[in-house]
Design an enzyme around this catalytic site. Structure first.
Site, PDB file in Angstrom:
ATOM      1  N   GLU A 286      -3.471  -4.423  -2.809  1.00 55.80           N
ATOM      2  CA  GLU A 286      -4.078  -5.302  -3.814  1.00 55.80           C
ATOM      3  C   GLU A 286      -4.211  -4.582  -5.159  1.00 55.80           C
ATOM      4  OE1 GLU A 286      -5.118  -4.684  -0.746  1.00 55.80           O
ATOM      5  OE2 GLU A 286      -6.421  -6.249   0.043  1.00 55.80           O
TER       6      GLU A 286
ATOM      7  N   ASN B 136       0.842  -1.202   0.000  1.00 53.25           N
ATOM      8  CA  ASN B 136       0.000   0.000   0.000  1.00 53.25           C
ATOM      9  C   ASN B 136       0.879   1.255   0.000  1.00 53.25           C
ATOM     10  OD1 ASN B 136       0.645  -0.837   2.675  1.00 53.25           O
ATOM     11  ND2 ASN B 136      -1.010   0.374   3.558  1.00 53.25           N
TER      12      ASN B 136
ATOM     13  N   CYS C  61      -4.443   0.886  -2.035  1.00 56.95           N
ATOM     14  CA  CYS C  61      -4.250  -0.398  -1.357  1.00 56.95           C
ATOM     15  C   CYS C  61      -3.224  -1.267  -2.082  1.00 56.95           C
ATOM     16  CB  CYS C  61      -5.563  -1.181  -1.319  1.00 56.95           C
ATOM     17  SG  CYS C  61      -6.835  -0.449  -0.283  1.00 56.95           S
TER      18      CYS C  61
ATOM     19  N   CYS D  73     -10.722  -4.599   1.194  1.00 56.00           N
ATOM     20  CA  CYS D  73     -11.751  -3.557   1.171  1.00 56.00           C
ATOM     21  C   CYS D  73     -12.673  -3.740  -0.038  1.00 56.00           C
ATOM     22  CB  CYS D  73     -11.122  -2.168   1.164  1.00 56.00           C
ATOM     23  SG  CYS D  73     -10.581  -1.579  -0.445  1.00 56.00           S
TER      24      CYS D  73
ATOM     25  N   CYS E 231     -11.227  -2.881  -3.527  1.00 58.04           N
ATOM     26  CA  CYS E 231     -10.313  -3.895  -4.060  1.00 58.04           C
ATOM     27  C   CYS E 231     -11.071  -5.135  -4.526  1.00 58.04           C
ATOM     28  CB  CYS E 231      -9.263  -4.264  -3.018  1.00 58.04           C
ATOM     29  SG  CYS E 231      -8.026  -2.962  -2.822  1.00 58.04           S
TER      30      CYS E 231
HETATM   31  N1  THU Z   1      -5.279  -1.359   2.854  1.00 55.78           N
HETATM   32  C1  THU Z   1      -4.763  -2.204   1.919  1.00 55.78           C
HETATM   33  O1  THU Z   1      -3.724  -1.933   1.327  1.00 55.78           O
HETATM   34  N2  THU Z   1      -5.452  -3.346   1.653  1.00 55.78           N
HETATM   35  C2  THU Z   1      -6.532  -3.773   2.331  1.00 55.78           C
HETATM   36  O2  THU Z   1      -7.040  -4.850   2.039  1.00 55.78           O
HETATM   37  C3  THU Z   1      -7.114  -2.946   3.395  1.00 55.78           C
HETATM   38  C4  THU Z   1      -6.532  -1.583   3.548  1.00 55.78           C
HETATM   39  C5  THU Z   1      -4.511  -0.154   3.192  1.00 55.78           C
HETATM   40  C6  THU Z   1      -5.098   1.155   2.781  1.00 55.78           C
HETATM   41  C7  THU Z   1      -4.430   2.099   3.775  1.00 55.78           C
HETATM   42  O3  THU Z   1      -3.131   2.420   3.295  1.00 55.78           O
HETATM   43  C8  THU Z   1      -4.271   1.255   5.024  1.00 55.78           C
HETATM   44  O4  THU Z   1      -4.346  -0.090   4.594  1.00 55.78           O
HETATM   45  C9  THU Z   1      -5.321   1.512   6.097  1.00 55.78           C
HETATM   46  O5  THU Z   1      -6.604   1.461   5.586  1.00 55.78           O
END
Ligand code: THU
Length: 130
Positions: free
Chosen positions: A52, A39, A50, A83, A86
């Site tokens: 993903e 991320n 994110c 999320c 994603c």
């Molecule tokens: N995040 C991800 O990279 N993937 C997920 O599946 C959930 C959330 C990141 C987004 C943000 O940088 C941090 O986690 C907190 O939400």
């Protein structure tokens, strides 16, 4: 630990998450090849992306089109689920969402798995678009 587990865990160390402190690594398999990303947050918070979605972007940029498997690594317990945004992006590249597994792992070895169809039942595919 699979090669995808190892890759997701390793790339998590490169996460840029100074605001949330929530580091995420993702490894996607597309057309037989593995792609990783973390991320990447921004001081303008909504611009954060994110892991993903960054991994899908890397795969597509390399010519990948067909998603086969996803592993996500965080340090949450239980392992966190992807999320909603994603889920939609993963669905875009699933020939059959019932056959694509998303596994979430954490640093102490816990794991949870779903299919993309379970994560996003009856998702929008673009089939309704003109
Ligand atoms: N995040 C991800 O990279 N993937 C997920 O599946 C959930 C959330 C990141 C987004 C943000 O940088 C941090 O986690 C907190 O939400």
């Amino acid at each position: 630990m699979s090669a995808m587990d190892d890759a997701a865990r390793a790339v998590r160390d490169h996460a840029y998450a100074p605001y949330s402190k929530f580091k995420v690594g993702a490894c996607v398999k597309m057309d037989g090849a593995l792609y990783v990303a973390a991320n990447v947050e921004n001081a303008s918070y909504p611009l954060s992306v994110c892991a993903e979605r960054n991994a899908i972007a890397a795969a597509v940029a390399a010519g990948g089109r067909h998603l086969e498997e996803v592993v996500v690594c965080t340090d949450s317990s239980p392992p966190s689920s992807p999320c909603g945004g994603c889920r939609q992006v993963l669905r875009e590249f699933c020939p059959d969402p019932t056959k694509v597994t998303v596994t979430s792992i954490n640093l102490k070895g816990e794991r949870r798995s779903w299919t993309v169809a379970e994560l996003l039942p009856d998702g929008f595919t673009g089939a309704e678009l003109p």
